[in-house]
Design a protein around this motif. Structure first.
Motif, PDB file in Angstrom:
ATOM      1  N   VAL A  66       0.847  -1.194   0.000  1.00  0.00           N
ATOM      2  CA  VAL A  66       0.000   0.000   0.000  1.00  0.00           C
ATOM      3  C   VAL A  66       0.881   1.243   0.000  1.00  0.00           C
ATOM      4  N   SER A  67       0.602   2.152  -0.914  1.00  0.00           N
ATOM      5  CA  SER A  67       1.351   3.407  -1.001  1.00  0.00           C
ATOM      6  C   SER A  67       0.624   4.501  -0.214  1.00  0.00           C
ATOM      7  N   VAL A  68       1.341   5.104   0.737  1.00  0.00           N
ATOM      8  CA  VAL A  68       0.827   6.247   1.495  1.00  0.00           C
ATOM      9  C   VAL A  68       1.317   7.506   0.793  1.00  0.00           C
ATOM     10  N   PRO A  69       0.421   8.418   0.442  1.00  0.00           N
ATOM     11  CA  PRO A  69       0.832   9.561  -0.394  1.00  0.00           C
ATOM     12  C   PRO A  69       1.741  10.533   0.333  1.00  0.00           C
ATOM     13  N   PRO A  70       2.560  11.270  -0.390  1.00  0.00           N
ATOM     14  CA  PRO A  70       3.441  12.259   0.237  1.00  0.00           C
ATOM     15  C   PRO A  70       2.662  13.392   0.894  1.00  0.00           C
ATOM     16  N   THR A  71       1.405  13.576   0.529  1.00  0.00           N
ATOM     17  CA  THR A  71       0.565  14.624   1.114  1.00  0.00           C
ATOM     18  C   THR A  71      -0.225  14.125   2.325  1.00  0.00           C
ATOM     19  N   HIS A  72       0.085  12.923   2.798  1.00  0.00           N
ATOM     20  CA  HIS A  72      -0.669  12.300   3.891  1.00  0.00           C
ATOM     21  C   HIS A  72      -0.665  13.164   5.149  1.00  0.00           C
ATOM     22  N   ARG A  73      -1.844  13.251   5.778  1.00  0.00           N
ATOM     23  CA  ARG A  73      -1.995  13.933   7.069  1.00  0.00           C
ATOM     24  C   ARG A  73      -2.174  12.892   8.156  1.00  0.00           C
ATOM     25  N   ASP A  89      -3.403   9.900  -2.879  1.00  0.00           N
ATOM     26  CA  ASP A  89      -4.325   8.926  -2.296  1.00  0.00           C
ATOM     27  C   ASP A  89      -3.596   7.697  -1.761  1.00  0.00           C
ATOM     28  N   PHE A  90      -4.259   7.020  -0.825  1.00  0.00           N
ATOM     29  CA  PHE A  90      -3.856   5.655  -0.484  1.00  0.00           C
ATOM     30  C   PHE A  90      -4.218   4.769  -1.676  1.00  0.00           C
ATOM     31  N   VAL A  91      -3.261   4.037  -2.192  1.00  0.00           N
ATOM     32  CA  VAL A  91      -3.523   3.124  -3.300  1.00  0.00           C
ATOM     33  C   VAL A  91      -2.749   1.833  -3.075  1.00  0.00           C
ATOM     34  N   THR A  92      -3.219   0.773  -3.719  1.00  0.00           N
ATOM     35  CA  THR A  92      -2.523  -0.508  -3.687  1.00  0.00           C
ATOM     36  C   THR A  92      -1.655  -0.611  -4.925  1.00  0.00           C
ATOM     37  N   GLN A 136      -6.717   1.102   6.800  1.00  0.00           N
ATOM     38  CA  GLN A 136      -6.607   1.544   8.187  1.00  0.00           C
ATOM     39  C   GLN A 136      -5.303   1.044   8.802  1.00  0.00           C
ATOM     40  N   LEU A 137      -4.956  -0.218   8.558  1.00  0.00           N
ATOM     41  CA  LEU A 137      -3.704  -0.737   9.109  1.00  0.00           C
ATOM     42  C   LEU A 137      -2.502  -0.061   8.453  1.00  0.00           C
ATOM     43  N   ALA A 138      -2.587   0.239   7.159  1.00  0.00           N
ATOM     44  CA  ALA A 138      -1.484   0.961   6.507  1.00  0.00           C
ATOM     45  C   ALA A 138      -1.287   2.324   7.157  1.00  0.00           C
ATOM     46  N   GLN A 139      -2.385   3.004   7.468  1.00  0.00           N
ATOM     47  CA  GLN A 139      -2.306   4.306   8.150  1.00  0.00           C
ATOM     48  C   GLN A 139      -1.684   4.164   9.530  1.00  0.00           C
ATOM     49  N   VAL A 140      -2.101   3.149  10.279  1.00  0.00           N
ATOM     50  CA  VAL A 140      -1.561   2.911  11.618  1.00  0.00           C
ATOM     51  C   VAL A 140      -0.071   2.588  11.541  1.00  0.00           C
ATOM     52  N   VAL A 151       0.258  -7.539  10.274  1.00  0.00           N
ATOM     53  CA  VAL A 151      -0.669  -8.518   9.719  1.00  0.00           C
ATOM     54  C   VAL A 151      -2.091  -8.096  10.051  1.00  0.00           C
ATOM     55  N   LEU A 152      -2.930  -8.052   9.048  1.00  0.00           N
ATOM     56  CA  LEU A 152      -4.346  -7.788   9.235  1.00  0.00           C
ATOM     57  C   LEU A 152      -5.099  -9.106   9.298  1.00  0.00           C
ATOM     58  N   PHE A 153      -5.886  -9.298  10.367  1.00  0.00           N
ATOM     59  CA  PHE A 153      -6.841 -10.397  10.376  1.00  0.00           C
ATOM     60  C   PHE A 153      -8.173  -9.804   9.955  1.00  0.00           C
ATOM     61  N   SER A 154      -8.593 -10.113   8.728  1.00  0.00           N
ATOM     62  CA  SER A 154      -9.793  -9.524   8.139  1.00  0.00           C
ATOM     63  C   SER A 154     -10.948 -10.505   8.298  1.00  0.00           C
ATOM     64  N   TRP A 155     -11.785 -10.259   9.311  1.00  0.00           N
ATOM     65  CA  TRP A 155     -12.888 -11.181   9.612  1.00  0.00           C
ATOM     66  C   TRP A 155     -14.165 -10.727   8.885  1.00  0.00           C
ATOM     67  N   PRO A 156     -15.177 -11.585   8.800  1.00  0.00           N
ATOM     68  CA  PRO A 156     -16.331 -11.291   7.942  1.00  0.00           C
ATOM     69  C   PRO A 156     -17.343 -10.312   8.521  1.00  0.00           C
ATOM     70  N   SER A 157     -16.943  -9.053   8.633  1.00  0.00           N
ATOM     71  CA  SER A 157     -17.890  -7.988   8.964  1.00  0.00           C
ATOM     72  C   SER A 157     -18.801  -7.755   7.766  1.00  0.00           C
ATOM     73  N   ALA A 158     -20.066  -7.450   8.049  1.00  0.00           N
ATOM     74  CA  ALA A 158     -21.003  -7.150   6.962  1.00  0.00           C
ATOM     75  C   ALA A 158     -20.658  -5.832   6.279  1.00  0.00           C
TER      76      ALA A 158
END
Length: 344
Positions: A66-73, A89-92, A136-140, A151-158
């Motif tokens: 994930v690329s965090v932009p140089p303009t990131h706040r 932007d945040f982009v993959t 969100q994890l990339a930002q953190v 590592v993100l554990f991505s569980w099945p949220s609706a």
């Protein structure tokens, strides 16, 4: 009641499709965060007559760069508003798939350049899409300057406001899968994990730790090097019974709470209680347990105040230097901490 209505209006407005990963070419000024993902999200659409999809039977594994932009706040995720652009932007940038959990764990260990031999596992909260959890994890990872693999554990949220009960059931279904991930990432005798949960993700963490204690699948005190609970959406009495069941809590265990958390206020209302663990800034819920409670109320940044510790620039700046042990690092914190005082 007025706060409840405001929350519901905001939430319903967020029901439109949102939070999907966007791909773009890199910007040389951007920062790349490697987000390793254990994906337990549905792979099939809802069955006829159902609003929510069936949960999967197995995990899938990948790495998202994930690329965090140089303009990131600090504290923000800059979502693309039009064509995705790594300059703003945040982009993959790219993804890589892994065949099984063993291959996944070995690649994470090989990629660790931090020297800590630790891996951070992040568990997202209620009403979060997969793309939102990844970014969100990339930002953190970027804002907290986390050097260890994340590592993100991505569980099945609706990924929808009406899915609160579906999400609670998904948490219980996901316990076995999260246990598998924690065990796999600590199978190497030299490696440990740090756990971070947000909102309902903390319920999944605590249920899984209780399950691990009962099954004896690993030694929590030796293999889990910290538990970091942000705005936990857990009943205080339930949390105490979960934590008291463990022979030893991860050291340190830290709760970040805000008494004005509007999202947790709604959750408390739905359960017939006055508050949740993440909105109690005193020690009444943790009682005699060796847990540090960090009051982030004083650095709230408006809105629902449900992610203050992850999105408030003031909180991020202070926590980043407060306890390197949990993110990872070395220092310890006192049992009750007021960030406003620490920031003076």
């Amino acid at each position: 009641m007025r706060s409840l209505l405001i929350f519901l209006c905001l939430s319903l407005a967020a029901c439109a499709p949102r939070g999907t990963l966007k791909y773009a070419a890199p910007d040389p000024r951007g920062t790349v965060e490697e987000i390793w993902v254990a994906n337990f999200r549905p792979t099939q659409p809802p069955a006829e007559g159902q609003r929510s999809p069936p949960r999967p039977d197995a995990l899938r594994f990948r790495r998202n760069d994930v690329s965090v932009p140089p303009t990131h706040r600090t504290g923000q995720v800059e979502w693309p508003k039009g064509a995705p652009d790594a300059a703003t932007d945040f982009v993959t940038l790219r993804t890589k798939e892994y065949q099984n959990i063993g291959h996944f764990a070995r690649q994470i260990a090989r990629a660790d350049q931090s020297g800590t031999k630790e891996t951070l596992i992040f568990v997202h909260g209620y009403n979060v899409t997969h793309g939102e959890a990844v970014y969100q994890l990339a930002q953190v990872a970027h804002d907290f300057e986390i050097e260890a693999p994340t590592v993100l554990f991505s569980w099945p949220s609706a990924g929808a406001t009406p899915g609160y009960i579906y999400d609670r059931d998904s948490v219980l279904i996901a316990r076995d899968q999260l246990e598998k991930v924690i065990v796999a990432l600590t199978r190497d005798p030299s490696r440990q994990v740090i756990l971070m949960g947000h909102s309902m993700g903390n319920l999944l963490l605590m249920e899984t730790l209780r399950q691990i204690e009962i099954s004896g699948s690993l030694n929590i005190a030796r293999k889990i090097d910290g538990l970091f609970m942000v705005s936990p959406d857990i009943d205080g009495e339930l949390f105490y019974t979960q934590a008291a069941r463990l022979d030893a809590l991860p050291d340190p265990t830290i709760i970040l709470a805000a008494d004005q958390d509007r999202a947790l206020r709604v959750s408390a209302f739905l359960t017939g209680r006055t508050n949740r663990l993440g909105s109690q800034t005193d020690r009444s819920s943790v009682r005699d347990l060796p847990i540090s409670v960090v009051d982030v109320s004083s650095v709230a940044n408006g809105g629902l105040d449900h992610s203050v510790a992850l999105t408030s620039p003031a909180a991020i700046a202070i926590i980043r230097n407060l306890n390197r042990k949990t993110l990872p690092g070395e220092a310890k914190v006192p049992p009750l901490v007021d960030l406003a005082t620490l920031g003076q």
